[in-house]
Write a protein that holds these residues in place. Structure first.
Motif, short mmCIF file in Angstrom:
data_model
loop_
_atom_site.label_atom_id
_atom_site.label_comp_id
_atom_site.label_asym_id
_atom_site.label_seq_id
_atom_site.Cartn_x
_atom_site.Cartn_y
_atom_site.Cartn_z
N PRO A 63 4.08 1.76 10.06
CA PRO A 63 4.83 2.90 9.57
C PRO A 63 3.88 4.09 9.44
CG PRO A 63 4.22 1.53 7.72
CD PRO A 63 3.66 0.87 8.97
N SER A 64 4.42 5.25 9.15
CA SER A 64 3.56 6.39 8.85
C SER A 64 2.71 6.05 7.62
CB SER A 64 4.40 7.63 8.60
OG SER A 64 5.43 7.36 7.66
N ALA A 65 1.45 6.55 7.59
CA ALA A 65 0.47 6.12 6.59
C ALA A 65 0.50 6.95 5.31
CB ALA A 65 -0.93 6.13 7.21
N ASN A 66 1.71 7.25 4.84
CA ASN A 66 1.88 8.00 3.59
C ASN A 66 2.47 7.08 2.52
OD1 ASN A 66 4.14 8.35 5.67
ND2 ASN A 66 5.21 8.60 3.71
N LEU A 67 2.36 7.50 1.27
CA LEU A 67 3.14 6.84 0.23
C LEU A 67 4.61 7.08 0.51
CD1 LEU A 67 1.33 7.68 -3.14
CD2 LEU A 67 1.57 5.42 -2.08
N ALA A 99 0.84 -1.21 0.00
CA ALA A 99 0.00 0.00 0.00
C ALA A 99 0.87 1.26 0.00
CB ALA A 99 -0.93 0.00 1.22
N LYS A 100 1.95 1.24 0.75
CA LYS A 100 2.83 2.41 0.85
C LYS A 100 3.82 2.54 -0.30
CE LYS A 100 5.17 3.67 4.41
NZ LYS A 100 4.99 5.05 4.86
N GLN A 101 3.94 1.46 -1.09
CA GLN A 101 5.00 1.36 -2.10
C GLN A 101 6.35 1.55 -1.43
OE1 GLN A 101 3.98 3.98 -5.40
NE2 GLN A 101 1.84 3.36 -5.28
N ARG A 102 6.49 0.93 -0.26
CA ARG A 102 7.71 1.07 0.53
C ARG A 102 8.71 0.00 0.12
NH1 ARG A 102 8.04 3.12 6.21
NH2 ARG A 102 9.76 2.14 7.33
N PRO A 103 9.98 0.37 -0.08
CA PRO A 103 10.98 -0.63 -0.44
C PRO A 103 11.17 -1.63 0.70
CG PRO A 103 12.02 1.50 -0.05
CD PRO A 103 10.54 1.73 0.00
N PRO A 115 5.39 13.47 2.46
CA PRO A 115 5.36 13.90 3.86
C PRO A 115 4.43 13.00 4.67
CG PRO A 115 5.07 15.78 2.37
CD PRO A 115 4.98 14.55 1.53
N SER A 116 4.77 12.74 5.93
CA SER A 116 3.92 11.92 6.78
C SER A 116 2.56 12.59 6.97
CB SER A 116 4.57 11.71 8.15
OG SER A 116 5.70 10.87 8.02
N PRO A 117 1.48 11.78 7.09
CA PRO A 117 0.13 12.35 7.20
C PRO A 117 -0.18 12.82 8.62
CG PRO A 117 0.05 9.95 7.02
CD PRO A 117 1.49 10.32 7.05
MG MG Z 1 7.56 7.24 7.49
#
Ligand code: MG
Ligand code: TXA
Length: 324
Positions: free
Chosen positions: A143-147, A56-60, A151-153
């Motif tokens: 994690p923070s709920a941003n892409l 969902a975050k497209q986090r590596p 910036p963090s939401p």
């Molecule tokens: Mg974060």
């Protein structure tokens, strides 16, 4: 949006907490307010839920997640070799914005910790995540709920803008009180090291356990007059506009005037000494300036004491500039 539901941030509705907990127990992912920023949470012991968060975050997959716990006892079940400083710090700063990195117990899924032998833990203070943790009695990875890279939401709409309906539920508890993330403190190093400055100040940690080091962007840096020099490459929390950082309001205002004369759309962030307000507003301002299609964001940098260290870190990551 159908997956966004308002929740009382002080006394969260029990039926909403139960709905969210049912989703978490079933391997779903839920966004919720914490005292720092919104988190995107899943059952920390369920690799399927963890994978959904990364997707969902497209986090590596090399970037490990923070695990939120109900307290010291749960933290002990997820770690081994806890140093003495852990319990002293937890008793002082938990619940609150301090994340501690310790050696992980073997049953912690490798998906959370990106193959490291450590895990980052925090006990949050916000009533919504506290109620989720207490009711679920599960460690919640969040994690923070941003892409990734945004910036963090700091409000639910930011979460909806970034993640939309890839999330099962977004609990809207209004603006988050602090606005910057937790301090990440690595207790496996000697002396302990701040990996990310945040809501708990370095000075307050040092009051409790003595000298620590800061391994962060611009940590020990000195601020020179005017425009800062370009530096490290890890750009993060990044707005789409270009950013420039300033030590003094006067230099910043002169630069703003010059840019406007050149026909640029310019926004400025001034530091009037109220660091709580600065931290509270920073990420929301970066997002708003993007919505307004600002060309250049000029920001006045606070000194590196107290919350100032975290604000400087976020400004550097947002701008890609290194201070000092
Ligand atoms: Mg974060
Ligand atoms: O305030 C916060 O900490 C928020 C709220 C939701 O709790 N969470 C948050 O999570 O900011 P996230 O994933 O966006 O940032 C976690 C940071 C990352 O920089 C990550 O690399 C670091 O913590 N981290 C996580 N586990 C780690 C570990 N085992 N060792 C070192 N760093 C770790």
């Amino acid at each position: 949006m159908s997956n966004l539901i308002a929740i009382n941030p002080l006394t969260p509705e029990v039926w909403l907490i139960e709905k969210a907990v049912a989703l978490l127990r079933a391997g779903g992912i839920v966004a919720f307010p914490t005292e720092t920023v919104y988190g995107l949470g899943g059952d920390a012991l369920n690799p399927v839920a963890i994978q959904k968060i990364f997707t969902a975050k497209q986090r590596p997959d090399w970037d490990p997640l923070i695990v939120h716990v109900t307290g010291i006892e749960m933290a002990r079940t997820l770690t081994i070799d806890q140093p003495a400083a852990f319990e002293i710090l937890a008793n002082t700063f938990w619940p609150g914005p301090l994340t501690m990195v310790m050696r992980q117990a073997s049953h912690v899924p490798k998906e959370i910790t990106a193959g490291r032998d450590t895990v980052a833990l925090r006990m949050p203070r916000h009533p919504v995540i506290a109620a989720l943790l207490g009711t679920a009695d599960l460690p919640i990875a969040a994690p923070s709920a941003n892409l990734f890279g945004r910036p963090s939401p700091t409000c639910a709409q930011h979460v909806a803008d970034d993640l939309g309906d890839t999330v099962d539920l977004i609990l809207d508890g209004g603006r988050t009180p602090l606005g910057v993330e937790s301090t990440v403190l690595d207790l496996t190093q000697h002396p302990a090291a701040i990996l990310r400055p945040g809501g708990v100040a370095r000075e307050h940690i040092e009051d409790v356990i003595g000298d620590i080091v800061v391994v962060a962007y611009g940590a020990e840096s000195r601020v020179d007059e005017g425009l800062m020099s370009p530096g490290m490459s890890v750009k993060h929390y990044a707005p789409r506009a270009a950013m420039e950082l300033f030590e003094t309001a006067a230099v910043m205002e002169a630069r703003a005037t010059a840019l406007k004369r050149d026909g640029k759309r310019v926004a400025t962030i001034a530091c009037d000494g109220n660091l709580e307000q600065y931290a509270h507003d920073l990420f929301a301002l970066l997002r708003r300036f993007d919505d307004e299609q600002v060309d250049v964001i000029l920001a006045e940098v606070p000194p590196p004491q107290g919350l100032g260290l975290a604000i400087r870190d976020r400004l550097q990551r947002a701008s890609g500039l290194a201070l000092g």
